[in-house]
Design an enzyme around this catalytic site. Structure first.
Site, PDB file in Angstrom:
ATOM      1  N   ASP A 130      37.105  61.883  37.652  1.00 47.26           N
ATOM      2  CA  ASP A 130      37.864  63.014  37.083  1.00 47.26           C
ATOM      3  C   ASP A 130      38.750  63.692  38.125  1.00 47.26           C
ATOM      4  OD1 ASP A 130      35.661  63.987  38.481  1.00 47.26           O
ATOM      5  OD2 ASP A 130      35.218  65.593  37.069  1.00 47.26           O
ATOM      6  N   SER A 189      33.048  60.585  35.591  1.00 47.78           N
ATOM      7  CA  SER A 189      32.967  61.600  36.661  1.00 47.78           C
ATOM      8  C   SER A 189      31.641  61.573  37.406  1.00 47.78           C
ATOM      9  CB  SER A 189      33.215  62.984  36.059  1.00 47.78           C
ATOM     10  OG  SER A 189      34.387  62.981  35.296  1.00 47.78           O
ATOM     11  N   ARG A 242      35.159  63.077  25.603  1.00 54.88           N
ATOM     12  CA  ARG A 242      36.469  63.251  24.975  1.00 54.88           C
ATOM     13  C   ARG A 242      37.164  61.895  24.857  1.00 54.88           C
ATOM     14  NH1 ARG A 242      41.563  66.857  26.624  1.00 54.88           N
ATOM     15  NH2 ARG A 242      41.121  66.105  28.704  1.00 54.88           N
TER      16      ARG A 242
END
Length: 865
Positions: free
Chosen positions: A656, A602, A539
């Site tokens: 994350d 992450s 994203r």
């Protein structure tokens, strides 16, 4: 010849006159099609009322759950005992069921009388009598000292909470044994059987005779999902969708409902169709005001109804020249077998004369014709009423299945249905007229409901065997309070090892410093680019932060990360990331704008500053080469240089979990912990700098990324790992790493290990497996979180800590019970911590932008501050 014609004409005229006379007298017993459709609608409403938790207590049609969830599937085998208590005789049956490639049943049975002094005496004596009959049967058949599963057919309304338990609501028919109502009849029988030391039985099922009938027929015809008894009493059962049964937990599959339709009308719903004869019969019965529908239908009452009609007609001078014998005055002198005999096609009139003569009457030809027609009207009304209620059940079945047309089978038993010459065809005809969109087959139960009880027991035995196997497996996933405290203590120890310089290299919980040293204070402002890489989707976000009002606006685009990129070279992965950034900036019209960038990455990284992160190892399916041991920020910078199209300042690399904490911390200053429970699981928290031996300085706080997914990699929780965890671990991309993660994706794997098929019967097991697996996952997560909050409380020297945990992840968001179990576990294990769980609505991408904003603010702050 003329005389013969004259006699035929006379007889036909006589017959017509007598039929008209009876029709006028019994006008209210003749039910039109409109009335039957109305009764059908009324019964549908009563069914709905009986199924509802709030309306059931006042419902006359009790719609009792039977806990029979499955019909035979042909795999049943073994020897079973079956008892049938509820009619004029008591029956004991031994049933041998074997597969042998095809369904095969062998039966041996014995009938025993049920004397009035037993069935209307003391309840304990009734069950002693039943046990004595069983003992006699087993002695006769040479079955003593051999263990048998047993099914009890008990043809009275019982409230069941499980298959092998049933509390008697009320006696019906001629039974009136004292002290049994409101007690568990299985318990009563068990106590009586224990007095016989040479009898060893395990009562697995309490079955209504109607359910037994359905199961008997279902063994031969899998379309059979309705059972009807039309005998001494009357009743029906059918397979209802669990989602419609408010009285029982669960909404998967189906369960047989014993309607107890004999009580239909006990609340006044049928007063407009009850006649004076019904009222008189009810007043003279053993249970006035009860079982009013049954009293208009069943074999116990039809003969008496006929007697009451004949008595009234005789008194009115319409029969027997107004003369009445003392026998006609005597209750019970006309039985249903007499009614059936009088309605026989050819011998009916002769039988009628004989029966009336035996009653001390002197009937004329006209009397015999009239009496025969009375019998027809009374028994035809019975079939009509039965058809209307059965049509209501068939309509419900069709609607439950959302079918325009239903194909089904109704299993039928009962003396009235069997011995009355006209009854079956009348019933079938009316049912088909009332439900033209149902193709109904009526299957006579040849072996009675007792075989059905044996079949229920056989199914229960099969399910019980499976249940034991399932329970053994699920027990592995159940954690005791002691085990959870053990996990909490071990996690606490691992947190300490990970923070200390000497023990850090060997710690499984890596406790990685993130160099995030401050939380948002509301003065942050500007435009920031954020990247979020952690799964199969990547994203890119533009985040606009306004100061003062804590206002954030976000624009984002999601790009796929193909498998060949995830598992290709590092250069290919980062070139793909930069291509996605270029597409996004083009889309937003910002290609040349200089932007600070925060990178949510992450995966476990070792950081030496906020903008440097060395990948320790890939997780979650990523395997890109030449990345582990490299600085991810440097690899991103190199890829941006290769592209040479835009000016981006990479300010922060962020996990994350840290992003989630910062997102929630922007809204709630008490948020100092982040938790992810999704595809993977991790936690971070703000640690005292004085406790972090890996970083210089002892003032203030720094966020620690625990990477707790690796907890247990050293074997410290092997005592709670199951064979299924080991199989999942061995089949993963990173065996031996992060194996305590449990998501619902594993459920299918576990079910396959159990060898289960996805039938309706198994759907409940599927839910239990899911529940056990996800409950353990939530409890383990809660034990880890309890270790963190207790550490923070002790570090701050507080008696009571109030803190917020920012949470994200699909498992936490989507699972209906995960969050609640997690929170309850934390509350139990850390009672001195008041922990609020705050769901991160905007994800870790917003957190990366906020960390970047905080970092820029701290960079620009005057040195003295």
């Amino acid at each position: 010849m003329f005389a013969v014609h004259l006699m035929a004409f006379y007889f036909t005229k006589l017959k017509e006159d007598q039929i008209k006379k009876v029709d006028r007298f019994l006008y209210h017993m003749r039910l039109s099609d409109e009335t039957l459709l109305d009764i059908m609608t009324r019964f549908q409403a009563e069914m709905q009322k009986g199924l509802g938790k709030d309306t059931n207590p006042t419902a006359s049609v009790k719609m009792l759950p039977t806990f029979v969830r499955a019909i035979p599937d042909g795999s049943e085998n073994g020897e079973f005992l079956s008892l049938d208590l509820g009619g004029s005789k008591f029956r004991v049956l031994k049933v041998q069921v074997s597969e042998e490639g095809k369904q095969k049943v062998q039966m041996e049975s014995q009938f025993y009388p049920t004397p009035n002094e037993i069935i209307q005496g003391n309840g304990s004596e009734l069950f002693v009598y039943v046990a004595d009959c069983v003992a006699d049967f087993m002695k006769t058949k040479g079955l003593k000292n051999k263990k048998f599963p047993l099914g009890l057919t008990f043809s009275f309304p019982c409230r069941q909470t499980k298959l092998e338990e049933g509390v008697l609501l009320s006696w019906t028919k001629k039974f009136k044994a004292r002290g049994v109502q409101d007690t568990d009849v299985v318990n009563c029988l068990t106590k009586a059987l224990k007095k016989h030391k040479d009898i060893d039985v395990d009562i697995l099922a309490l079955v209504n005779d109607t359910v037994g009938t359905m199961m008997t027929c279902a063994y031969d015809d899998p379309y059979c999902e309705v059972g009807v008894i039309i005998g001494t009493g009357t009743n029906a059962c059918y397979m209802e969708d669990m989602s419609n049964i408010d009285l029982v937990e669960g909404d998967e599959g189906r369960m047989c409902i014993n309607t107890e339709w004999g009580a239909f009308g006990d609340d006044g719903a049928l007063e407009d169709i009850r006649t004076e004869f019904d009222l008189d019969l009810d007043l003279g019965s053993l249970n006035p005001g009860k079982q009013l529908f049954e009293k208009m239908i069943s074999g116990l009452y039809l003969g008496e109804l006929v007697r009451l009609v004949l008595l009234k007609m005789a008194k009115a001078g319409l029969l027997f020249g107004g003369k009445i014998s003392s026998t006609l005055h005597t209750k019970g002198k006309i039985e249903t077998r007499h009614v059936a005999a009088m309605e026989k096609y050819k011998e009916g009139l002769a039988n009628t004369r004989e029966i009336l003569t035996d009653l001390g009457l002197e009937p004329s030809e006209a009397d015999c014709i009239a009496v025969q027609h009375v019998c027809t009207i009374v028994s035809f009304r019975s079939a009509n009423l039965c058809a209307a209620a059965l049509a209501a059940i068939l309509t419900r079945l069709r609607e439950n299945k959302k079918l325009p047309r239903l194909r089904t089978t109704v299993g039928v038993d009962g003396t009235l249905y069997k011995i009355h010459p006209q009854y079956p065809k009348r019933l079938h005809k009316v049912v088909r007229k009332l439900v033209p969109n149902c193709d109904v087959r009526f299957l006579l139960s040849e072996s009675g409901s007792t075989k059905g009880a044996a079949m229920v027991t056989a199914v229960a035995s099969r399910v019980q065997a499976k249940r034991k196997q399932i329970d053994r497996v699920l027990a592995l996933f159940r954690l005791t309070q002691e085990q959870l405290v053990g996990v909490q203590d071990k996690m606490r120890a691992e947190l300490e090892y990970g923070l200390k310089r000497d023990t850090h290299p060997l710690a499984t919980v890596k406790m990685l410093p993130t160099y995030v040293c401050g939380m948002p204070d509301g003065t942050e402002k500007g435009k920031f680019l954020a990247l979020d890489l952690g799964g199969t989707n990547f994203r890119v976000l533009l985040v606009k932060v306004r100061s003062g009002r804590r206002s954030v606006r976000m624009y984002h685009k999601i790009f796929a990360v193909p498998l060949e990129v995830m598992q290709g070279t590092g250069e290919e992965l980062f070139d793909h990331i930069v291509q996605c950034i270029a597409d996004f900036l083009d889309y937003m019209g910002l290609k040349g704008a200089p932007l600070p960038l925060g990178f949510t990455f992450s995966f476990p990284c070792r950081q030496t500053s906020i903008d440097k992160g060395t990948l320790i190892e890939w997780t979650k399916g990523f395997k890109a080469t030449d990345c582990e041991g490299e600085d991810m920020v440097d690899m991103l910078r190199e890829a941006i240089k290769r592209r040479n199209e835009f000016d981006l300042d990479i300010v922060a690399v962020v996990n994350d979990t840290v992003g989630t904490m910062m997102t929630c911390g922007y809204e709630d200053p008490n948020c100092e912990i982040g938790l992810i429970a999704g595809t993977g699981s991790n936690a971070c928290y703000m640690e005292e700098m004085r406790n972090i031996e890996l970083v210089e300085g002892d003032k203030g706080l720094m966020c620690i990324n625990t990477e707790w997914g690796g907890f247990g990699d050293n074997g410290c929780i092997n005592d709670i790992r199951t064979q299924y965890d080991k199989e999942v671990d061995e089949g993963s991309l990173n065996p031996g790493k992060q194996s305590d993660r449990l998501a619902l994706l594993q459920v299918r794997r576990i079910l396959q290990q159990l060898g289960l098929d996805s039938t309706c019967e198994d759907s409940i097991v599927v839910k239990e497996v899911c529940g056990a697996v996800s409950r353990r996952a939530a409890q383990l997560c809660g034990a880890g979180m309890a270790a963190i909050v207790e550490k923070k409380r002790e570090d701050q020297g507080l008696e009571h800590l109030k803190i917020t945990v920012g949470v994200d992840g699909t498992l936490y968001k989507l699972h209906p019970h995960f969050s609640w179990i997690l929170q309850e576990t934390v509350k139990e294990l850390a009672p001195r911590c008041d922990v609020t769980f705050m769901l991160s609505e905007d994800g870790s991408g917003k957190g990366a932008a906020l960390i970047t904003a905080v970092a820029k603010r701290l960079q620009q702050a005057p040195k003295g501050k």
